[in-house]
Motif scaffolding. Structure first.
Motif: not given
Length: 1019
Positions: A296-305, A360-365
């Motif tokens: 999930a965090s890598r997905m966040t980085a992908y969207f950041r890119k 948000s999902l990664t922070v709250g899970v």
């Protein structure tokens, strides 16, 4: 507080604006083979391991700090107390920078490591490897400290709390043993806390060093670039603002990823030993969630890119709008450009929403994982017929809670490292760009100042065919380069004779390049336009050489070739001396008029007044409100085009450089002033210097020592004016065609000269009070950047809540946070209630006797308890999902509303605002500050609300069980209040706007940088 304080300390570094050509000695502290140097390298750092140090030999307190002072940041206490007493902290209140944190020192080390990497691996060089070498020792120390904290955090719940629970259930009371267990738990928590504090202190200092070194190296690299055609201004702004912060965050929290595997192995081993094979289920859930969170965090980085590309485009559009805001307002094009910005912003908003939902999902899970693991472990354990006591259940839950920390920080660490990798790639792209070509400083003939020997130069270096074909329109570029190559071969075989086909080819190449008339001060050029072919030119020292030709003939490219901005394909170019450059578009600093002329040189009044007289600047100085101490706006906002050009010429004359490169300096002045400048400034300068004078005004060429006629990138004719006129070729035809116009101009000059003789001479600046004295300096033209002090005002919170959807949206979000945290708190309370019920007063038959049992498996209502526990888990997951989606929608909406409101207000601002506000400061609002609102503010706000609601529920539960605990809230709350108040009074990052202002103007003026390099503080 600690993060902000260290971040402020890192920003106080004062990034150097001068290019550093000296690299550290390879035998210095980076030499890995010399063991003696390695011991000397860490000698100062090892002093920090002393528990207490009483020394004041270093300037900065952090260099005098011992272990406990460094770990707890106690060395910051005097600064914090000063900020508390003064209610704010100014730059002059901060200590002098530590020599170990200086950006110049760290930049030299980073640059040395980068050059070593380039020597070893060439084009396969990795900046990530270089950055790891830069901070590997300190990162390993931080990781070791983290592992100690993880072990201490695990030993407490796994061993000591279990022993304490068994002791509480034991009928025999051993007070010393109980006190020893309580003391052991306290020591473990103290060790964990101190180890984490030491890790954060090391990480923040390391991150500040790396960010300072990377930004300084990036800025110096920008100043050394041959051109910025491959990188936009928006990308450069984001690299030095947002990407620099990404590196800081990656180093600060990236090492937290190392604690997860250790805690996972310890938890898996201990629970399996303690509870049996069924504990593998709960540990397996953690192990499964661990890579899921990383994904999930890598997905966040992908969207950041993806988002950073759109952000670059938006900032580039903003830079173009601000650069042409006067024309936009004159033609009432505000709505058109606003629609373009809105379109890009909408695309950016969609990406931010996706990234926000995943984040948000990664922070709250993480809190929910403990519930899921506990449910699965206990259900399987009891369904298989194993007994489960209260001590066992509480111990397992405590171990799972200790493993939760690693799960909580995993998404933050992976996200920071992933975004940091994106930033590293962007930095590496910048570092891999080509520098200016160094021109040879040795001419074959010592009497020559400039020599072109059969030189062929182009704007873009030829690339491999495979690399070119991968790009859009690659075949067309390949054919164009093949045409040039065939033409060069043909010319080599046929000599220097002019061929009609060759002339047609070069003309055709110019036509293929629609921007071939762009001046050398502009950076974005299509490939291979304005090619200079087979240049043979020798210019004697002290001569005045006039260069003329049609539009796009290569006149400005001739000067750019001397400045090293073109790529040399064949032949050689040599110069003997330094340059002073006057471009078609004058470069004006946001400083006083005097400093624009001195440009870092020492002020000599007689010489200064002579330059003013030669450039006809005395009448203009008299009209300025504070003489030559009047502040000149950014881009010369309060000067006319002619005044800017004369200031640029005065700067070149005052510099005393032996070679003057003048690119049509008379184009922005009228005929009378132009004649004065030529006869009083340019012509006299040729007596002691070499002047290359590019001009379209042919009436001055007869007075030049030599004349060069450029045509289609070649020297068509070269000689004195008389010689070229006698040949009767292109130059003679061109010169004769303007004779009639010159007659008219001469008549006008005669009339103006007669008027000047009858009119009194201009008043000299030295007569009467001098207009350019320090005492007459008035208010600044550029407004100082506002800086907020103290805590954030409540109207700011109200504005953000209103932008997010108003009070209703705020209340809905608060309720969702309360319900989510409440469901998790209820599940924990229900588990403790279930454990306390034990066997439900059930008895166990052992032989002929009946014995009491505390096994939860024998409880007759076990299915009821387990069902409620599972339902609480499902409710927590559902509420967490809804909360994440609603919160992301509101925060992204708030950021978009604030952006649109800011942009609309900016477009409606009067021109005076743009004339008195640096461009970099405005771009900072739409780049760095907008990134804070888009990404960091939403993430920090979510974590704040989640933690605040969790603390409130924990206090409520603990207060209900043990009311005396609530008395500890009073001193703890007072301490946190003081810390929060002092941290809010620390200095902010508003001063960084001046750095952005320089950064946005420097890439556009690389020609001036090359010409005036090393001449003063302004360079």
């Amino acid at each position: 507080m600690f993060a902000d304080a260290l971040e402020a300390a890192g920003q106080v570094e004062g990034l150097t604006l001068s290019t550093s050509q000296t690299l550290p000695d390879p035998d210095d502290d980076v030499e890995l083979g010399n063991e003696a140097k390695r011991r000397g390298r860490y000698r100062h750092s090892l002093q920090i391991l002393k528990p207490f140090r009483i020394t004041h030999k270093h300037q900065h307190p952090v260099d005098n700090a011992g272990f406990f002072s460094f770990m707890t940041l106690q060395w910051l206490s005097p600064l914090a107390w000063r900020a508390h007493k003064a209610s704010c902290l100014k730059m002059e209140d901060v200590w002098g920078l530590s020599c170990n944190e200086a950006s110049e020192t760290n930049c030299q080390r980073l640059e040395w490591l980068w050059h070593e990497e380039l020597k070893r691996r060439g084009k396969d060089a990795s900046l990530s490897r270089v950055l790891w070498r830069f901070c590997q020792t300190r990162m390993l120390v931080a990781i070791f400290s983290l592992l100690i904290a993880m072990v201490a955090g695990f030993v407490g719940p796994a061993l000591l709390i279990r022993a304490l629970l068994e002791y509480s259930q034991c009928s025999e009371v051993k007070l010393p043993y109980g006190l020893a267990l309580v003391g052991g738990i306290f020591l473990m928590e103290l060790t964990r806390s101190w180890s984490l504090a030491f890790m954060w202190a090391v990480n923040y200092r390391t991150a500040a060093r790396l960010r300072g070194a990377a930004l300084t190296f990036a800025f110096q690299k920008i100043l050394r670039l041959r051109s910025t055609k491959d990188v936009s201004t928006g990308e450069l702004v984001n690299i030095c603002s947002s990407d620099g912060q990404r590196l800081y965050e990656a180093v600060s929290v990236g090492c937290l990823l190392a604690g997860g595997p250790l805690v996972g192995i310890l938890g898996l081993s201990y629970t399996t030993y303690f509870l049996g094979p069924t504990a593998l289920v709960g540990s397996a859930i953690f192990i499964i969630f661990y890579p899921t969170m990383m994904l999930a965090s890598r997905m966040t980085a992908y969207f950041r890119k993806k988002c950073v590309v759109v952000t670059d485009r938006r900032v580039r559009l903003m830079n173009e709008i601000l650069g042409c805001i006067k024309f936009i307002k004159m033609y009432c094009w505000e709505m058109v450009f606003a629609q373009n910005i809105q379109k890009v912003r909408s695309e950016e908003r969609r990406i931010l929403e996706w990234a926000g939902c995943v984040q948000s999902l990664t922070v709250g899970v993480a809190p929910v994982v403990v519930v899921i693991a506990s449910v699965c472990t206990f259900t399987l354990h009891m369904s298989l017929g194993y007994d489960l006591t209260a001590a066992q259940a509480f111990t397992v839950v405590a171990v799972f809670n200790s493993m939760t920390f690693a799960l909580k920080v995993t998404p933050l660490a992976v996200r920071a490292l992933s975004e940091g990798s994106v930033a590293v790639k962007r930095f590496q792209k910048l570092f891999m760009m080509e520098d200016r070509q160094q021109i040879s400083v040795k001419t074959e003939d010592p009497c020559n100042a400039v020599e072109f020997k059969d030189a062929t130069l182009v704007w873009e270096k030829k690339k491999k065919k495979s690399q070119v074909q991968q790009k859009r329109g690659g075949m067309r570029r390949v054919l164009r380069r093949e045409k040039l190559r065939l033409y060069i071969v043909t010319e080599e075989s046929k000599g220097k004779s002019e061929e009609p086909n060759a002339e047609h080819l070069l003309t055709h190449m110019e036509q293929e390049s629609p921007q071939s008339t762009i001046s050398s001060t502009q950076s974005i050029r299509p490939p291979l336009h304005k090619t200079l072919h087979r240049m043979d030119l020798s210019i004697r020292k002290g001569s005045l050489v006039g260069v003329c030709g049609g539009v796009g003939s290569g006149k400005s490219s001739l000067l750019s070739a001397l400045l090293g901005q073109m790529t040399l394909l064949d032949g050689s170019v040599a110069v003997n001396g330094g340059f002073a450059y006057v471009a078609q578009q004058a470069w004006i600093l946001n400083d006083s008029l005097r400093e624009n002329i001195l440009f870092g040189k020492q002020y000599i009044e007689e010489k200064y007044n002579a330059v003013l007289e030669a450039c006809c600047l005395f009448p203009d100085i008299i009209e300025l409100p504070y003489g030559d101490m009047t502040e000149i706006g950014e881009r010369g906002a309060n000067l006319s085009g002619g005044q800017r050009q004369r200031v640029s010429l005065a700067r070149a004359l005052y510099s005393e450089r032996p070679i003057l490169l003048l690119d049509d300096p008379l184009s922005a002045v009228d005929a009378r002033v132009g004649s004065h400048l030529f006869h009083s400034a340019i012509r006299p300068a040729a007596k002691g210097r070499t002047v290359i004078f590019v001009t379209h005004q042919l009436q001055y060429l007869p007075e030049c020592d030599e004349v060069v006629l450029m045509k289609d990138g070649q020297i068509a004719e070269h000689g004195t004016h008389v010689q070229l006129m006698e040949k009767g070729r292109n130059y003679a035809a061109l010169f004769n065609s303007v004779q009639q116009e010159n007659l008219v101009r001469n008549n006008l000059k005669n009339k103006q000269r007669a008027e000047e003789e009858s009119s009194p001479r201009p008043i000299h600046v030295n007569d009467g009070p001098k207009p350019h004295t320090e005492s007459n300096k008035g208010e600044q033209l550029m407004q100082a950047e506002e800086k907020g002090t103290g805590a954030v005002a409540w109207p700011v919170y109200a504005a953000y809540i209103k932008a997010a959807g108003g009070p209703l949206a705020f209340i809905v979000n608060i309720l969702l946070f309360l319900f989510t945290t409440g469901s998790i708190a209820f599940s924990n309370w229900w588990l403790s209630h279930w454990i306390r019920q034990g066997s439900g007063n059930s008895s166990l038959l052992q032989g002929n006797e009946t014995a009491e049992s505390d096994s939860m498996r024998l409880n007759p209502h076990v299915q009821y308890y387990s069902r409620v526990y599972v339902l609480s888990m499902g409710a927590a997951l559902f509420l967490k999902t809804v909360r994440g989606l609603v919160f992301v929608k509101c925060t992204v909406r708030a950021a978009s509303v604030l952006h649109d409101k800011l942009f609309k207000t900016l477009l409606l601002s009067p021109m005076r605002f743009f004339d008195t506000t640096p461009l970099g400061r405005i771009l900072n609002r739409f780049s760095r500050d907008m990134d804070e609102v888009d990404v960091r503010l939403s993430m920090q706000a979510e974590m704040l609300l989640q933690n605040v609601t969790l603390v409130l529920f924990c206090l409520g539960v603990v207060g209900a069980v043990f009311p005396w605990f609530l008395f500890s809230i009073i001193p703890l709350g007072a301490f946190l209040f003081i810390v929060n108040r002092i941290s809010s009074e620390m200095c902010s990052n508003s001063h960084i706007g001046s750095f952005f202002s320089k950064k946005t103007t420097e890439p556009k003026n690389l020609s001036h940088r090359e010409a005036y390099q090393g001449q003063g503080s302004h360079s």
